[in-house]
Design a protein around this motif. Structure first.
Motif, PDB file in Angstrom:
ATOM      1  N   LEU A   1       0.891  -1.243   0.090  1.00 11.65           N
ATOM      2  CA  LEU A   1      -0.100  -0.034  -0.009  1.00 11.65           C
ATOM      3  C   LEU A   1       1.001   1.164   0.034  1.00 11.65           C
ATOM      4  O   LEU A   1       0.530   2.330   0.474  1.00 11.65           O
ATOM      5  CB  LEU A   1      -0.749  -0.106   1.117  1.00 11.65           C
ATOM      6  CG  LEU A   1      -1.925  -1.197   1.059  1.00 11.65           C
ATOM      7  CD1 LEU A   1      -2.838  -0.983   2.615  1.00 11.65           C
ATOM      8  CD2 LEU A   1      -3.022  -0.934  -0.232  1.00 11.65           C
ATOM      9  N   LYS A   2       2.182   1.027  -0.611  1.00  4.86           N
ATOM     10  CA  LYS A   2       2.898   2.463  -0.506  1.00  4.86           C
ATOM     11  C   LYS A   2       3.329   2.819   0.657  1.00  4.86           C
ATOM     12  O   LYS A   2       3.725   4.134   0.947  1.00  4.86           O
ATOM     13  CB  LYS A   2       2.548   3.411  -1.346  1.00  4.86           C
ATOM     14  CG  LYS A   2       2.166   2.803  -2.896  1.00  4.86           C
ATOM     15  CD  LYS A   2       1.719   3.981  -4.055  1.00  4.86           C
ATOM     16  CE  LYS A   2       1.671   3.367  -5.258  1.00  4.86           C
ATOM     17  NZ  LYS A   2       1.281   4.391  -6.393  1.00  4.86           N
ATOM     18  N   GLY A   3       3.353   2.012   1.908  1.00  2.00           N
ATOM     19  CA  GLY A   3       3.942   2.419   2.982  1.00  2.00           C
ATOM     20  C   GLY A   3       5.127   1.871   3.209  1.00  2.00           C
ATOM     21  O   GLY A   3       6.018   1.801   2.053  1.00  2.00           O
ATOM     22  N   TYR A   4       6.120   2.218   4.276  1.00  2.00           N
ATOM     23  CA  TYR A   4       7.556   1.747   4.538  1.00  2.00           C
ATOM     24  C   TYR A   4       7.591   0.492   5.377  1.00  2.00           C
ATOM     25  O   TYR A   4       7.251   0.523   6.492  1.00  2.00           O
ATOM     26  CB  TYR A   4       8.209   2.989   5.081  1.00  2.00           C
ATOM     27  CG  TYR A   4       8.092   4.187   4.227  1.00  2.00           C
ATOM     28  CD1 TYR A   4       7.778   4.315   2.877  1.00  2.00           C
ATOM     29  CD2 TYR A   4       8.557   5.453   4.869  1.00  2.00           C
ATOM     30  CE1 TYR A   4       7.932   5.297   1.932  1.00  2.00           C
ATOM     31  CE2 TYR A   4       8.670   6.300   3.937  1.00  2.00           C
ATOM     32  CZ  TYR A   4       8.130   6.648   2.779  1.00  2.00           C
ATOM     33  OH  TYR A   4       8.323   7.502   2.114  1.00  2.00           O
ATOM     34  N   LYS A   5       8.249  -0.382   4.912  1.00  2.00           N
ATOM     35  CA  LYS A   5       8.555  -1.654   5.653  1.00  2.00           C
ATOM     36  C   LYS A   5       9.601  -1.223   6.508  1.00  2.00           C
ATOM     37  O   LYS A   5       9.808  -1.326   7.724  1.00  2.00           O
ATOM     38  CB  LYS A   5       8.678  -2.944   4.749  1.00  2.00           C
ATOM     39  CG  LYS A   5       7.470  -3.607   4.230  1.00  2.00           C
ATOM     40  CD  LYS A   5       8.133  -4.785   3.611  1.00  2.00           C
ATOM     41  CE  LYS A   5       6.789  -5.511   2.960  1.00  2.00           C
ATOM     42  NZ  LYS A   5       7.220  -6.609   2.030  1.00  2.00           N
ATOM     43  N   GLU A   6      10.638  -0.587   5.806  1.00  2.00           N
ATOM     44  CA  GLU A   6      11.652   0.008   6.342  1.00  2.00           C
ATOM     45  C   GLU A   6      12.263   1.122   5.758  1.00  2.00           C
ATOM     46  O   GLU A   6      12.059   1.313   4.400  1.00  2.00           O
ATOM     47  CB  GLU A   6      13.087  -1.132   6.569  1.00  2.00           C
ATOM     48  CG  GLU A   6      12.808  -2.329   7.003  1.00  2.00           C
ATOM     49  CD  GLU A   6      14.098  -3.221   7.246  1.00  2.00           C
ATOM     50  OE1 GLU A   6      15.368  -2.981   6.624  1.00  2.00           O
ATOM     51  OE2 GLU A   6      14.159  -4.426   7.374  1.00  2.00           O
ATOM     52  N   ALA A   7      12.737   2.070   6.528  1.00  2.00           N
ATOM     53  CA  ALA A   7      13.199   3.452   6.101  1.00  2.00           C
ATOM     54  C   ALA A   7      14.135   3.847   6.732  1.00  2.00           C
ATOM     55  O   ALA A   7      14.460   3.744   8.211  1.00  2.00           O
ATOM     56  CB  ALA A   7      12.349   4.268   5.851  1.00  2.00           C
ATOM     57  N   SER A   8      15.342   4.366   6.189  1.00  2.00           N
ATOM     58  CA  SER A   8      16.338   5.156   6.935  1.00  2.00           C
ATOM     59  C   SER A   8      17.010   6.212   6.304  1.00  2.00           C
ATOM     60  O   SER A   8      16.810   6.411   5.138  1.00  2.00           O
ATOM     61  CB  SER A   8      17.814   3.931   7.040  1.00  2.00           C
ATOM     62  OG  SER A   8      18.060   3.713   6.040  1.00  2.00           O
ATOM     63  N   GLY A   9      17.626   7.087   7.220  1.00  2.00           N
ATOM     64  CA  GLY A   9      17.922   8.476   6.587  1.00  2.00           C
ATOM     65  C   GLY A   9      18.944   9.196   7.342  1.00  2.00           C
ATOM     66  O   GLY A   9      19.127   8.654   8.688  1.00  2.00           O
ATOM     67  N   THR A  10      19.839  10.120   6.962  1.00  2.00           N
ATOM     68  CA  THR A  10      20.717  10.648   7.787  1.00  2.00           C
ATOM     69  C   THR A  10      20.321  12.234   7.994  1.00  2.00           C
ATOM     70  O   THR A  10      19.599  12.900   7.322  1.00  2.00           O
ATOM     71  CB  THR A  10      22.154  10.959   7.023  1.00  2.00           C
ATOM     72  OG1 THR A  10      21.831  11.803   5.569  1.00  2.00           O
ATOM     73  CG2 THR A  10      22.650   9.633   6.733  1.00  2.00           C
ATOM     74  N   ILE A  11      20.395  12.539   9.480  1.00  2.00           N
ATOM     75  CA  ILE A  11      20.005  13.867   9.665  1.00  2.00           C
ATOM     76  C   ILE A  11      21.439  14.754  10.211  1.00  2.00           C
ATOM     77  O   ILE A  11      21.931  14.077  11.011  1.00  2.00           O
ATOM     78  CB  ILE A  11      19.036  13.752  10.862  1.00  2.00           C
ATOM     79  CG1 ILE A  11      17.869  12.921  10.573  1.00  2.00           C
ATOM     80  CG2 ILE A  11      18.728  15.052  11.328  1.00  2.00           C
ATOM     81  CD1 ILE A  11      16.742  12.759  11.540  1.00  2.00           C
ATOM     82  N   SER A  12      21.458  15.828   9.291  1.00  2.00           N
ATOM     83  CA  SER A  12      22.907  16.552   9.508  1.00  2.00           C
ATOM     84  C   SER A  12      22.620  17.822  10.191  1.00  2.00           C
ATOM     85  O   SER A  12      21.832  18.569   9.678  1.00  2.00           O
ATOM     86  CB  SER A  12      23.758  16.605   8.505  1.00  2.00           C
ATOM     87  OG  SER A  12      23.860  15.504   7.859  1.00  2.00           O
ATOM     88  N   GLY A  13      23.163  18.297  11.415  1.00  2.00           N
ATOM     89  CA  GLY A  13      22.925  19.421  12.043  1.00  2.00           C
ATOM     90  C   GLY A  13      23.472  19.438  13.242  1.00  2.00           C
ATOM     91  O   GLY A  13      23.550  18.605  14.037  1.00  2.00           O
TER      92      GLY A  13
END
Length: 367
Positions: free
Chosen positions: A165-177
């Motif tokens: 259904l176009k959700g996210y089974k897994e997702a990861s990202g970088t947050i810089s600040g």
């Protein structure tokens, strides 16, 4: 604002001198032309960590000089009454400002999590709840993306594994600040939602959960990966397809053999880009594993040192004449609660105990 006890100010003065010496030493290291890139990076990183504390120490030093000058002016301006009164008024304000600066410096000397100022890696995984959990995971991931933008941080997607259904089974990202990890580290854990999902036709409330992990980003200086410890596999990306996506071996899976840690990235079309992202995530995970190991070792050591608190344990006896005792090892006087409530600040009492407990950690600046 209440005045810090004189003996606590004395201990703080010693720490301030150590930090000033350490800062001067690091400045010399940074300016050494023959320093290796690793030495320069470590010295530069530590120097910048001390920078804010050094600014507060310099400000406190200047305020002390100002107070001495005003005291001299008050004592020597015998015949000039207006000048003496003006200096006396400024002296009172300067003393209040000195108290505020002392409290600020004192708080800065208490050990902090050295990772708080780092960038971080966010990982969100759908848990219990099927497709509804994947939709909730998508909401959570986008929520942190929006929060990062509101804080002026840079948010970059590393990898997303979609659901039906176009959700996210897994997702990861970088947050810089600045301060990203320090502000987000307590978000780690299980997040739960109770709502009527879009997948429900009868209007029943469903409970879904996602797991969130926030890891401090590690530099190559912090975690050195040896080629012989890595097993790198390439394969074709899965998903909905598209030009050059499922036709080349662009996806990368890296296994850190000594720990069994596995990272797989297939978000980018380029194998080199996926490999770079996978190495960044792997460093963060290994760095967190080491941080947890050190934390467990310290907790175990502390537990061994404290013991059960039973009378059979090896103990130190403190006698409290007139409701107070001075620990001559660190020069701190502990007061009874009655003395504190009669006029002394409870915050100062607690801070004094904290400083004593963390003395060894602060002393590491001199190493």
């Amino acid at each position: 604002m209440s005045q810090l006890p004189a003996n606590l100010v004395g201990v703080m003065e010693q720490r301030m001198k150590l930090i000033e010496q350490r800062s001067a030493y690091l400045q010399e290291q940074i300016n050494q032309p023959d320093a290796s890139p690793e030495e320069y990076s470590r010295a530069n990183k530590e120097f910048h960590k001390l920078e804010s504390t050094m600014d507060m120490i310099k400000e406190l030093r200047l305020k002390k000089e100002e107070i001495e000058g005003l005291k001299s002016l008050v004592e020597n301006s015998v015949e000039e009454k207006d000048l003496r009164e003006m200096a006396a008024q400024e002296l009172l304000q300067a003393v209040d400002e000195e108290k505020r600066l002392q409290h600020n410096v004192f708080r800065s000397l208490l050990p902090k999590d050295e990772a708080d100022e780092r960038d971080c890696i966010l990982e969100v995984r759908a848990g219990t709840g099927g497709e509804e959990a994947s939709l909730f995971a998508m909401d959570i991931f986008k929520m942190y993306e929006k929060y990062s933008q509101n804080n002026g941080w840079k948010f970059d997607v590393i990898d997303i594994m979609g659901s039906v259904l176009k959700g996210y089974k897994e997702a990861s990202g970088t947050i810089s600040g600045p301060g990203a990890y320090g502000k987000l580290k307590f978000e780690s854990g299980i997040h739960r939602v109770q709502r009527v999902p879009v997948t429900e036709k009868s209007g029943r409330v469903h409970t879904s959960a996602v797991s969130v992990a926030v890891l401090p980003q590690a530099d190559e200086v912090d975690v050195q990966l040896r080629n012989e410890d890595l097993r790198i596999d390439t394969y074709r990306s899965g998903g909905s397809g598209g030009q050059s996506v499922n036709t080349t071996d662009s996806a990368v899976r890296i296994t850190h053999v000594p720990t069994g840690t596995v990272v797989a990235i297939q978000d980018e079309r380029s194998q080199h880009q996926n490999k770079a992202k996978a190495l960044k995530v792997l460093r963060a995970r290994l760095y967190e594993i080491e941080r947890q190991r050190l934390h467990m070792d310290r907790s175990k050591l502390r537990s061994e040192q404290i013991g059960s608190g039973d009378r059979s344990e090896r103990i130190r006896t403190y006698n409290f004449p007139q409701g107070r005792v001075t620990d001559h090892r660190v020069g701190i006087t502990h007061h009874s609660i009655g003395d504190i409530m009669e006029g002394e600040s409870l915050d100062i009492f607690i801070d004094a105990l904290l400083l004593r407990e963390e003395m060894d950690a602060i002393s590491s600046f001199s190493s």
